[in-house]
Design a protein around this motif. Structure first.
Motif, PDB file in Angstrom:
ATOM      1  N   PRO A 196     -43.185  22.478 103.829  1.00 31.69           N
ATOM      2  CA  PRO A 196     -42.243  21.766 102.952  1.00 31.69           C
ATOM      3  C   PRO A 196     -40.814  21.905 103.466  1.00 31.69           C
ATOM      4  O   PRO A 196     -40.454  22.920 104.082  1.00 31.69           O
ATOM      5  CB  PRO A 196     -42.428  22.468 101.595  1.00 31.69           C
ATOM      6  CG  PRO A 196     -43.789  23.079 101.658  1.00 31.69           C
ATOM      7  CD  PRO A 196     -43.990  23.474 103.092  1.00 31.69           C
ATOM      8  N   LEU A 197     -39.992  20.901 103.199  1.00 32.82           N
ATOM      9  CA  LEU A 197     -38.637  20.882 103.726  1.00 32.82           C
ATOM     10  C   LEU A 197     -37.839  22.096 103.274  1.00 32.82           C
ATOM     11  O   LEU A 197     -37.050  22.658 104.050  1.00 32.82           O
ATOM     12  CB  LEU A 197     -37.926  19.593 103.298  1.00 32.82           C
ATOM     13  CG  LEU A 197     -36.482  19.424 103.780  1.00 32.82           C
ATOM     14  CD1 LEU A 197     -36.377  19.549 105.292  1.00 32.82           C
ATOM     15  CD2 LEU A 197     -35.921  18.092 103.310  1.00 32.82           C
ATOM     16  N   ASN A 198     -38.015  22.533 102.027  1.00 35.20           N
ATOM     17  CA  ASN A 198     -37.254  23.696 101.580  1.00 35.20           C
ATOM     18  C   ASN A 198     -37.619  24.940 102.380  1.00 35.20           C
ATOM     19  O   ASN A 198     -36.767  25.781 102.681  1.00 35.20           O
ATOM     20  CB  ASN A 198     -37.450  23.937 100.082  1.00 35.20           C
ATOM     21  CG  ASN A 198     -38.878  24.313  99.737  1.00 35.20           C
ATOM     22  OD1 ASN A 198     -39.831  23.768 100.289  1.00 35.20           O
ATOM     23  ND2 ASN A 198     -39.051  25.236  98.815  1.00 35.20           N
ATOM     24  N   GLN A 199     -38.893  25.079 102.786  1.00 33.99           N
ATOM     25  CA  GLN A 199     -39.300  26.224 103.589  1.00 33.99           C
ATOM     26  C   GLN A 199     -38.743  26.140 105.011  1.00 33.99           C
ATOM     27  O   GLN A 199     -38.472  27.161 105.643  1.00 33.99           O
ATOM     28  CB  GLN A 199     -40.822  26.311 103.627  1.00 33.99           C
ATOM     29  CG  GLN A 199     -41.472  26.552 102.276  1.00 33.99           C
ATOM     30  CD  GLN A 199     -41.151  27.930 101.714  1.00 33.99           C
ATOM     31  OE1 GLN A 199     -41.106  28.895 102.460  1.00 33.99           O
ATOM     32  NE2 GLN A 199     -40.926  27.999 100.414  1.00 33.99           N
ATOM     33  N   VAL A 200     -38.584  24.926 105.521  1.00 27.66           N
ATOM     34  CA  VAL A 200     -37.943  24.759 106.833  1.00 27.66           C
ATOM     35  C   VAL A 200     -36.502  25.253 106.765  1.00 27.66           C
ATOM     36  O   VAL A 200     -36.032  26.009 107.633  1.00 27.66           O
ATOM     37  CB  VAL A 200     -37.989  23.287 107.275  1.00 27.66           C
ATOM     38  CG1 VAL A 200     -37.157  23.079 108.540  1.00 27.66           C
ATOM     39  CG2 VAL A 200     -39.425  22.841 107.514  1.00 27.66           C
ATOM     40  N   LEU A 201     -35.767  24.853 105.716  1.00 27.57           N
ATOM     41  CA  LEU A 201     -34.360  25.211 105.607  1.00 27.57           C
ATOM     42  C   LEU A 201     -34.155  26.696 105.355  1.00 27.57           C
ATOM     43  O   LEU A 201     -33.072  27.236 105.639  1.00 27.57           O
ATOM     44  CB  LEU A 201     -33.698  24.392 104.497  1.00 27.57           C
ATOM     45  CG  LEU A 201     -33.652  22.882 104.742  1.00 27.57           C
ATOM     46  CD1 LEU A 201     -33.110  22.164 103.519  1.00 27.57           C
ATOM     47  CD2 LEU A 201     -32.802  22.553 105.968  1.00 27.57           C
ATOM     48  N   LEU A 202     -35.175  27.384 104.842  1.00 25.82           N
ATOM     49  CA  LEU A 202     -35.047  28.825 104.616  1.00 25.82           C
ATOM     50  C   LEU A 202     -34.900  29.600 105.912  1.00 25.82           C
ATOM     51  O   LEU A 202     -34.518  30.780 105.899  1.00 25.82           O
ATOM     52  CB  LEU A 202     -36.258  29.356 103.842  1.00 25.82           C
ATOM     53  CG  LEU A 202     -36.263  29.099 102.338  1.00 25.82           C
ATOM     54  CD1 LEU A 202     -37.582  29.546 101.718  1.00 25.82           C
ATOM     55  CD2 LEU A 202     -35.100  29.827 101.672  1.00 25.82           C
ATOM     56  N   GLN A 203     -35.203  28.976 107.051  1.00 27.68           N
ATOM     57  CA  GLN A 203     -35.008  29.655 108.325  1.00 27.68           C
ATOM     58  C   GLN A 203     -33.528  29.770 108.680  1.00 27.68           C
ATOM     59  O   GLN A 203     -33.154  30.566 109.544  1.00 27.68           O
ATOM     60  CB  GLN A 203     -35.738  28.899 109.445  1.00 27.68           C
ATOM     61  CG  GLN A 203     -37.172  28.524 109.130  1.00 27.68           C
ATOM     62  CD  GLN A 203     -38.023  29.705 108.728  1.00 27.68           C
ATOM     63  OE1 GLN A 203     -38.003  30.738 109.376  1.00 27.68           O
ATOM     64  NE2 GLN A 203     -38.779  29.542 107.660  1.00 27.68           N
ATOM     65  N   ALA A 204     -32.677  28.995 108.040  1.00 23.35           N
ATOM     66  CA  ALA A 204     -31.247  28.988 108.354  1.00 23.35           C
ATOM     67  C   ALA A 204     -30.543  30.129 107.630  1.00 23.35           C
ATOM     68  O   ALA A 204     -30.970  30.568 106.558  1.00 23.35           O
ATOM     69  CB  ALA A 204     -30.637  27.644 107.958  1.00 23.35           C
ATOM     70  N   PRO A 205     -29.430  30.623 108.177  1.00 26.94           N
ATOM     71  CA  PRO A 205     -28.698  31.710 107.510  1.00 26.94           C
ATOM     72  C   PRO A 205     -28.028  31.227 106.237  1.00 26.94           C
ATOM     73  O   PRO A 205     -27.633  30.068 106.121  1.00 26.94           O
ATOM     74  CB  PRO A 205     -27.657  32.113 108.562  1.00 26.94           C
ATOM     75  CG  PRO A 205     -27.455  30.881 109.375  1.00 26.94           C
ATOM     76  CD  PRO A 205     -28.794  30.204 109.435  1.00 26.94           C
ATOM     77  N   ALA A 257     -37.222  34.273 120.277  1.00 24.71           N
ATOM     78  CA  ALA A 257     -36.999  35.118 119.104  1.00 24.71           C
ATOM     79  C   ALA A 257     -35.705  34.697 118.425  1.00 24.71           C
ATOM     80  O   ALA A 257     -34.777  34.191 119.070  1.00 24.71           O
ATOM     81  CB  ALA A 257     -36.932  36.588 119.506  1.00 24.71           C
ATOM     82  N   TYR A 258     -35.642  34.896 117.118  1.00 28.03           N
ATOM     83  CA  TYR A 258     -34.397  34.658 116.395  1.00 28.03           C
ATOM     84  C   TYR A 258     -34.308  35.642 115.243  1.00 28.03           C
ATOM     85  O   TYR A 258     -35.318  36.160 114.747  1.00 28.03           O
ATOM     86  CB  TYR A 258     -34.300  33.216 115.879  1.00 28.03           C
ATOM     87  CG  TYR A 258     -35.195  32.895 114.708  1.00 28.03           C
ATOM     88  CD1 TYR A 258     -34.693  32.882 113.407  1.00 28.03           C
ATOM     89  CD2 TYR A 258     -36.537  32.586 114.888  1.00 28.03           C
ATOM     90  CE1 TYR A 258     -35.505  32.576 112.325  1.00 28.03           C
ATOM     91  CE2 TYR A 258     -37.354  32.276 113.814  1.00 28.03           C
ATOM     92  CZ  TYR A 258     -36.838  32.277 112.533  1.00 28.03           C
ATOM     93  OH  TYR A 258     -37.641  31.982 111.469  1.00 28.03           O
ATOM     94  N   PHE A 259     -33.090  35.925 114.824  1.00 28.92           N
ATOM     95  CA  PHE A 259     -32.845  36.828 113.700  1.00 28.92           C
ATOM     96  C   PHE A 259     -31.545  36.403 113.032  1.00 28.92           C
ATOM     97  O   PHE A 259     -30.514  36.241 113.686  1.00 28.92           O
ATOM     98  CB  PHE A 259     -32.726  38.277 114.177  1.00 28.92           C
ATOM     99  CG  PHE A 259     -32.318  39.232 113.084  1.00 28.92           C
ATOM    100  CD1 PHE A 259     -33.207  39.584 112.077  1.00 28.92           C
ATOM    101  CD2 PHE A 259     -31.032  39.758 113.059  1.00 28.92           C
ATOM    102  CE1 PHE A 259     -32.828  40.453 111.062  1.00 28.92           C
ATOM    103  CE2 PHE A 259     -30.635  40.626 112.047  1.00 28.92           C
ATOM    104  CZ  PHE A 259     -31.539  40.981 111.049  1.00 28.92           C
ATOM    105  N   THR A 279     -29.772  38.458 102.516  1.00 26.90           N
ATOM    106  CA  THR A 279     -30.871  37.547 102.846  1.00 26.90           C
ATOM    107  C   THR A 279     -31.091  37.581 104.355  1.00 26.90           C
ATOM    108  O   THR A 279     -30.127  37.603 105.119  1.00 26.90           O
ATOM    109  CB  THR A 279     -30.529  36.106 102.421  1.00 26.90           C
ATOM    110  OG1 THR A 279     -30.237  36.074 101.029  1.00 26.90           O
ATOM    111  CG2 THR A 279     -31.695  35.166 102.702  1.00 26.90           C
ATOM    112  N   GLY A 280     -32.355  37.595 104.767  1.00 26.75           N
ATOM    113  CA  GLY A 280     -32.640  37.625 106.194  1.00 26.75           C
ATOM    114  C   GLY A 280     -33.823  36.759 106.556  1.00 26.75           C
ATOM    115  O   GLY A 280     -34.699  36.487 105.730  1.00 26.75           O
ATOM    116  N   SER A 281     -33.851  36.308 107.798  1.00 26.78           N
ATOM    117  CA  SER A 281     -34.987  35.560 108.334  1.00 26.78           C
ATOM    118  C   SER A 281     -35.062  35.839 109.822  1.00 26.78           C
ATOM    119  O   SER A 281     -34.061  36.171 110.462  1.00 26.78           O
ATOM    120  CB  SER A 281     -34.851  34.056 108.079  1.00 26.78           C
ATOM    121  OG  SER A 281     -33.705  33.536 108.747  1.00 26.78           O
TER     122      SER A 281
END
Length: 715
Positions: A89-98, A573-575, A616-618
């Motif tokens: 879902p689009l909202n889950q895609v955007l959760l990867q952003a800071p 990798a990303y953080f 918040t972290g991803s």
């Protein structure tokens, strides 16, 4: 020389980082000497359709500066490498952003704001839908999505916490498509079909999918399986473009969403009210509440260039509705009110954007936006008569009809700005926009903006900006309530004080740095501060999953974001980590939804907003092992607010997802892709909401462990 844009190739874990981006085209204009160029009579050469589409994309890119803003980019390739791929879902895609915080019902909060996101598709503003929990836009339409935050240029107005700018997939380079299905836990079945192509001057892209599962909304209990939580969701999207000539194209874009949800039940609740002739020992696990959300939009856009001016002019119409159907017996027994609510809004818009270079140092951009809306709410409620203390005086309910007047709301906006290259390394974008909102109140503002990007070296970029914002309340969510109608009933409101919802006005400051270390690592750091008057917030103040806006007199929001991304060979990798603090003081509208003790406390204390999350972290890692892409990613949250006046916060949580993807090239047609994913692999039990706090009606738990397989065949 333009200031440099630093970003990495898309990670398998999903991300490319961009902090402070200049305005420059991402496409390259083909040479007229290209082998694909065709000759007209007389020896003159013209571009073929593929090249013309590329040239027009370049022209459209010039319309949108991003100087001074923070930008985070996620490509189609990156989305496909997320655990659920383009089924995500689009909202889950955007959760990867800071700086993006997850909430229940699919809500997102960016930099301390409640929602306040503007969605654009190919540069066109898509008027917002009535807030609920269904996702309106399908991730499969995305070729590239960028999240713009911070001090935005004058081109961006109204919803300013973040601009979700989507570039759609198109069929101008090839013809084909895909058919696939995702299946797995909670009875999930999600078939999809995509078809794209081109012929001469025509190109098209169509996609449609249908989702059904038994976990449509967050479970109000910690159990693995929710009670009464089935959902059926259907989405379609289409984009058709026709080249009128080598400098102009006409496009039509449309989308439809029809989402149906059962409202999940929380069993074994204690009855509060007595209903005549009600079944004995009615269990709250037997409640039958339902909600339906519909959105339809269509956009007709003319885009191209005349002389050295690029332009895009679009006409848009959007209809959105939401309908809540109560359980007439159960809602009366447990809540003292059973309300049937229908909200709808139709919006008609016109948008025009222009870009004209002046000499070698200036690019002037200007445009307008106008929107007319027709929102309404129809409500019919069953309630019990009650005494002055709210105690039920009869077991026979009465009906109260509270329909809002149908109004015609209008929004107008104008902007002009100049991108000025002060030197080869320093660029300034300054401008102003003027907005007017006419709905339940008439309000307006003139808003200056300025942003800088400094290309300190080939590996270091700095940016800073200031923006004055004007944010009118979402008219489709304003439901004027006749407080007097419910006096002397079990739905009597806590207080009888009310005022019209106000537009929010704020000053936003943003500064950051992007640093590339070697050939593979990029780091970013960004800080922001926002001073707010008449801060807008949203709350769910009843059983229907419909949000109501209200204002705090003052607000203050500040925080920082750290981003990092590494790519080398098949490893990525990303953080990201962000810290935020969002506070408000003194409720000045919508007071009838609050108890008097809470209103008195908030009038004299700064309180955390209900969606405020301190940390918040991803992050994620991925590796391509002999053609098999293996990935692990995570989300962390320190907990949203709870309790009286949001004085507490819920426990922190971390969830991990794992995935494996491989493409097989066999059989007729294109390749065959298999994707396996396990979400919340540790089966972590965590609460997003516990049912307390301002505007929070019920507890919601995050989903338990789920396993999914996606099979996709290209053709």
């Amino acid at each position: 020389m333009h200031p440099r844009r630093f970003h990495l190739l898309p990670l398998a874990a999903g991300i490319a980082i961009v902090l402070s981006a200049p305005s420059h085209a991402t496409a390259t204009q083909p040479s007229s000497d290209s082998p694909d160029a065709s000759s007209e009579a007389g020896g003159a050469k013209t571009l073929n359709s593929v090249e013309v589409f590329g040239k027009l994309d370049k022209s459209r890119n010039k319309l949108s500066p991003e100087i001074g803003a923070s930008q985070y980019v996620i490509t189609k390739q990156a989305i496909e490498q997320l655990p659920l791929g383009d089924t995500t879902p689009l909202n889950q895609v955007l959760l990867q952003a800071p700086g993006v915080v997850q909430d229940s019902y699919g809500q997102l909060h960016v930099r301390g704001d409640h929602a306040d996101l503007q969605y654009r598709i190919d540069g066109v503003i898509i008027p917002e839908s009535i807030a609920g929990f269904g996702q309106t836009l399908d991730t499969r339409i995305i070729d590239r999505v960028q999240l713009l935050t911070g001090a935005l240029p004058a081109q961006y107005g109204y919803r300013t916490a973040g601009i979700v700018d989507i570039t759609t997939s198109t069929g101008r380079n090839e013809t084909g498509g895909s058919i696939g299905v995702t299946a797995g836990s909670s009875g999930t079945v999600n078939p999809e079909l995509t078809w794209y192509g081109n012929q001469d001057r025509l190109s098209w892209f169509f996609t449609g999918n249908f989702l059904k599962d038994d976990l449509g909304i967050e479970n109000p209990t910690a159990g693995r399986n929710a009670i009464h939580d089935h959902t059926d969701q259907g989405k379609t999207f289409g984009d058709v473009s026709y080249l009128l000539n080598d400098d102009t194209r006409l496009s039509f874009m449309f989308g439809t969403t029809d989402n149906r949800f059962q409202i999940p039940d929380n069993p074994n609740q204690t009855p509060v009210y007595d209903l005549a002739n009600a079944p004995a020992n009615f269990n709250s696990a037997d409640l039958n509440e339902n909600q339906r959300e519909i959105t339809r939009f269509g956009v007709l856009a003319l885009q191209g260039s005349f002389g050295n001016t690029d332009y895009q002019i679009s006409l848009n119409q959007r209809f959105t509705s939401i309908g809540f159907t109560p359980d007439p017996v159960g809602d009366l027994i447990f809540n003292g009110v059973a309300a049937t609510i229908d909200q709808a809004n139709r919006a008609d818009t016109v948008q025009a954007d222009f870009s004209t270079p002046l000499g070698n140092s200036h690019t002037v951009r200007y445009g307008l936006y106008a929107e007319g809306e027709h929102p309404f709410t129809d409500s019919s409620s069953l309630v019990f008569p009650a005494d002055a203390d709210g105690n039920e005086t009869s077991t026979t309910p009465i009906t109260i009809v509270d329909d809002s007047p149908h109004i015609h709301a209008r929004t107008y906006g104008l902007y002009v700005q100049d991108e000025w290259k002060l030197s080869d390394r320093l660029t300034m974008n300054y401008g102003v926009r003027a907005d007017e909102s006419e709905a339940y109140l008439n309000q307006g503002q003139v808003s200056p903006r300025v942003g800088f990007v400094y290309d300190a070296s080939d590996s270091t970029t700095l940016h800073a900006g200031y923006a004055r914002y004007f944010t009118p309340p979402p008219s489709e969510l304003i439901s004027p309530t006749d407080i007097a109608l419910f006096q002397g009933t079990t739905n009597q409101l806590p207080t009888d004080v009310n005022a019209e919802t106000l537009a929010e006005r704020s000053n936003s400051f943003d500064a950051g740095i992007s640093q590339k270390v070697g050939d593979h690592l990029t780091l970013g750091l960004d800080a922001y501060y926002r001073q707010v008057h008449d801060l807008l917030d949203l709350g769910q103040f009843g059983a229907a999953l419909i949000f109501s806006p209200f204002n705090y007199d003052q607000g203050r929001v500040h925080g920082f974001e750290f981003t990092s991304s590494y790519n080398e060979g098949g490893f990525g990798a990303y953080f990201n980590v962000s810290s935020s603090k969002a506070e408000g003081r003194d409720v000045v509208t919508g007071q009838y939804n609050f108890g008097q003790d809470e209103l008195a406390y908030i009038a004299n204390h700064w309180i955390h907003l209900d969606h405020d999350q301190g940390l918040t972290g991803s992050g994620g890692v991925s590796y391509d092992w002999s053609g098999t892409r293996l990935g692990v990613d995570f989300l962390y949250g320190s907990g949203l607010r709870e309790g009286f006046a949001n004085t507490g916060h819920l426990p922190s949580y971390t969830t991990f997802n794992v995935s494996a993807q491989r493409e097989f090239d066999f059989g007729p047609g294109g390749p065959f892709n298999v994707n396996l994913a396990v979400l919340n692999v540790a089966d972590r039990i965590y609460e997003l909401r516990d049912g307390s706090g301002i505007g929070v009606f019920a507890p919601q738990y995050g989903p338990r462990r789920g396993a999914y397989v996606t099979l996709t065949k290209k053709f």
